[in-house]
Scaffold this active site. Structure first.
Site, short mmCIF file in Angstrom:
data_model
loop_
_atom_site.label_atom_id
_atom_site.label_comp_id
_atom_site.label_asym_id
_atom_site.label_seq_id
_atom_site.Cartn_x
_atom_site.Cartn_y
_atom_site.Cartn_z
N SER A 68 0.85 -1.18 0.00
CA SER A 68 0.00 0.00 0.00
C SER A 68 0.90 1.25 0.00
O SER A 68 1.67 1.43 -0.93
CB SER A 68 -0.95 -0.04 1.20
OG SER A 68 -2.02 0.86 1.02
N ASP B 52 -8.46 -5.26 -6.16
CA ASP B 52 -8.03 -4.09 -5.41
C ASP B 52 -8.58 -2.85 -6.10
O ASP B 52 -8.04 -2.40 -7.11
CB ASP B 52 -6.50 -4.03 -5.33
CG ASP B 52 -6.01 -2.90 -4.44
OD1 ASP B 52 -6.85 -2.11 -3.97
OD2 ASP B 52 -4.79 -2.81 -4.21
N HIS C 131 -7.12 -5.71 -1.80
CA HIS C 131 -5.91 -5.02 -1.37
C HIS C 131 -5.05 -5.92 -0.48
O HIS C 131 -3.86 -5.68 -0.31
CB HIS C 131 -6.32 -3.76 -0.60
CG HIS C 131 -5.27 -2.71 -0.47
ND1 HIS C 131 -4.58 -2.19 -1.56
CD2 HIS C 131 -4.76 -2.07 0.61
CE1 HIS C 131 -3.71 -1.28 -1.14
NE2 HIS C 131 -3.80 -1.19 0.17
#
Length: 726
Positions: free
Chosen positions: A578, A659, A691
């Site tokens: 991320s 995602d 994600h």
């Protein structure tokens, strides 16, 4: 766990029993919990609901029937749970904990999938019940197995929030359903469900992560948080607290839900969360943020002293500026007897704090709550009838710990005694110690020993931050066979967020001990923007994505080079997900990138302009100082794709198709650049993950690819090759 792992491997991590927070009976002599285990031999998961007898430390099975979940005590011997069945229905089952299989019965059947069950005692024979589920436009519970199938897959949208996290937004919305569970003869029966949010235009819990922390019930009513219906959720974070209450609430709802009251929180326009009733059903506590559009603003604590006057809201620890005199951001609230307990991060740990009722009832404000329990990461607190606290927590080496704080804790703390620490294991309690150690109840991994892990592997250090008067904290995890006279390759792990932190807590997705047991010294830094070090430190990330945090990481690498002799920085790798993935791409284009033998980006940002494809646009709008069209210079300044000329380090890219926060094109773009430039690289993707990589078999593949990649560049054996020989 009954079998000790020979070595802490990805298989050991992913197949270890995963235990829920504990639910004690009235005196914590018995603890109810759920546990799931994955078998790589059978390629299947088993789930059980069990009861721990604390005195004997033996557990007994309540049920292992597939589809059973969310157990609750009705009394010290009787359990209620939900059971999914064919046709998408949910049975509410009740029975004795010690003979549930033979003596349980169905108290009621709900025509659809529900969860997040909560109970409140109305009288000796009746409970109020709340569950959540998807509601159709007409307010009825949505059952996907009975829904008619459309003849087209086309969808038309006229506003933002086309998709969220990992799914496309549909007309069905989360709702809170209420019922009563009443005794008829010797058995309980469930009344019909009532959609408390029908025709309100409100949705709760809030997708994608909202659950029982988004609402609460008491003998007098329902309180919940929901997105402000006037503002678009893609560009705003504002959520409100709503209250529906009366002296005869559970009788009233049969005719009509008492009108919702939006609780006024003056000068606070951000997200409000964690509404909780006290034990008497009179007062309500909740958290709120000042700033709309900023999901990582500081939570501040509020109390409604009496639900009869819901417009009377007291701000605890307000300070002179309204920013709050307590420089912590509480995460959860639990009511005791005229006491509020809150969890909050502090320097890499999630600790427990308390504040007495005088802080809001008598106007005797202190500057901050008192630290009560420190160490590890506390994820749940239950208050017993005696006033003692049952605490569920985890740590970097223990995936589930149950502990007990004695009932006289508030007196001891008020006398100036030290905060309690969580026990490492059953033998950790030393009566002669001046430290207050919580009583050991149970560890799912025997203090980490079932994994071959121990606290001796953990260390932490600080180095000077890039901003004035700041220090950067980092966790260090060493191999279990660590020898200080040896040198080990470095694994530099960068967390996501960026407003997040590495804490002393367990993870099945990014577990530092997995890398340590491969032969690395793992350093997990908390640079500028990390939570738990004061709100100014968090806020400093704005317009600095590749600035102050990057400099902190550079300083950290230099600190390790000069001060940690057992780390071989010539054999270093860096990994992040991320925002950590963004930082890997940023590092690749800057000088620090040449310090590493290999990099790993999981679901990272490649191009800042691609953030416009994200679902929650308020996030880049806030952190980059406004929309692209009004602050293009900031978006360009911190764009990793501007520095592609410098990319040279071998790089593994991971990105999954579901995602929708950071879209798949981010990973493909990075991989295409690496391949086109002839840089050694790999691309790993999962079509069925978001994600995060959550499915055990996929997670095992993730670990195999990642470990093989980094090991091959630092002189360690590839994980899959070692595995195949064993």
């Amino acid at each position: 766990m009954t079998v000790r792992a020979k070595k802490f491997t990805p298989e050991a991590l992913l197949s270890a029993p995963r235990r829920s927070a504990g639910l004690p009976n009235s005196d914590a002599s018995k603890v109810l919990y759920s546990v799931s285990t994955y078998s790589f031999d059978k390629h299947a998961k088993t789930s059980e609901i069990r009861v721990l007898d604390v005195k004997s430390q033996e557990t007994s099975l309540v049920t292992d029937k597939s589809g059973s979940s969310e157990p609750q005590w009705l009394d010290d011997e009787t359990v209620l749970l939900l059971h999914e069945d064919e046709g998408g229905v949910t049975h509410v089952k009740v029975g004795p904990a010690d003979d549930f299989k033979d003596k349980s019965y169905i108290a009621g059947t709900i025509d659809g999938p529900v969860g997040n069950v909560k109970l409140t005692s109305i009288d000796n024979t009746t409970f109020g019940v709340a569950v959540t589920g998807k509601a159709k436009l007409n307010g009825d519970l949505f059952n996907p197995e009975k829904a008619s199938k459309p003849h087209t897959t086309g969808r038309v949208y006229t506003s933002l929030f086309v998709r969220h996290w990992d799914h496309y937004v549909t007309e069905n919305r989360n709702a809170i359903f209420l019922a009563t569970l009443y005794k008829e003869g010797d058995q309980y029966k469930l009344s019909g469900l009532i959609n408390a949010l029908k025709d309100s235009g409100l949705e709760s819990p809030i997708d994608p992560f909202g659950g029982t922390d988004n609402f609460d019930i008491s003998v007098h009513g329902l309180v919940f948080t929901a997105k402000d219906p006037v503002l678009n959720p893609a560009t705003h974070t504002k959520t409100n607290i709503y209250l529906s209450a009366s002296n005869t609430f559970w009788l009233d709802i049969a005719n009509k839900i008492p009108e919702f009251f939006q609780v006024p929180i003056y000068n606070f326009e951000g997200a409000s969360s964690s509404p909780v009733w006290d034990k008497e059903g009179k007062s309500i506590a909740f958290l709120s943020m000042k700033t709309d559009g900023y999901e990582s603003d500081k939570n501040q604590l509020f109390v409604i002293p009496d639900y009869v006057s819901p417009g009377w809201v007291q701000h605890l620890f307000p300070g002179s500026t309204g920013k709050g005199s307590w420089d912590r951001s509480p995460q959860s609230i639990t009511w005791g007897n005229k006491i509020l307990y809150v969890t909050a991060e502090k320097e890499g740990r999630t600790n427990l704090f308390l504040t007495p009722a005088s802080a809001f009832l008598d106007g005797a404000h202190s500057s901050s709550p008192h630290l009560l329990v420190k160490g590890g990461s506390i994820n749940d607190v239950k208050v017993l009838e005696s006033g003692a606290l049952f605490v569920s927590s985890s740590s970097l080496i223990d995936n589930s710990l149950y502990s007990l704080i004695p009932a006289d804790h508030s007196t001891r703390i008020s006398q100036g005694r030290n905060a309690y620490t969580l026990p490492v294991d059953e033998s950790a309690v030393d009566p002669a110690s001046t430290e207050l150690t919580a009583a050991y109840v149970s560890s799912n991994s025997r203090g980490g020993s079932s994994f071959g892990l121990s606290r001796r592997q953990l260390d932490e250090f600080y180095w000077p931050g890039s901003a004035p008067n700041t220090s950067i904290h980092a966790w260090v995890v060493k191999p279990s066979n660590f020898d200080p006279d040896q040198k080990y390759p470095l694994a530099y792990l960068i967390h996501g967020g960026p407003q997040g932190a590495w804490t002393d807590s367990w993870s099945t997705r990014w577990n530092p001990a997995i890398f340590a047991e491969q032969g690395y010294v793992v350093v997990c830094p908390n640079p500028t923007g990390s939570t738990g070090y004061g709100q100014d430190f968090v806020d400093a990330i704005q317009n600095q994505w590749g600035g102050l945090p990057y400099e902190d990481l550079v300083n950290g690498f230099e600190y390790i080079e000069k001060n940690v002799p057992y780390v071989d920085t010539e054999r270093a790798v860096a990994l992040g997900a991320s925002y950590g993935g963004y930082m890997m791409n940023w590092i690749q284009g800057h000088d620090l990138g040449r310090k590493f033998k290999a990099l790993v980006t999981h679901d990272g940002v490649f191009s800042m302009t691609s953030q416009l494809a994200s679902e929650e646009l308020y996030f880049p709008f806030h952190d980059l100082g406004g929309p692209l069209w009004s602050n293009s210079s900031s978006w360009a300044e911190w764009d990793p794709s501007r520095f592609l000329d410098n990319w040279a380090t071998p790089h593994l890219i991971i990105h999954s198709e579901l995602d929708y926060r950071l879209t798949m094109n981010e990973g493909l773009s990075a991989f295409n650049v690496l391949q086109t430039k002839g840089i050694p690289s790999q691309f790993l993707t999962f079509p069925d993950e978001n994600h995060w990589v959550l499915k055990p078999e996929n997670s095992l593949k993730w670990h195999e690819v990642v470990l093989d990649w980094i090991n091959s560049y630092v002189g360690l054996a590839k994980y899959t090759e070692v595995k195949s020989k064993n």
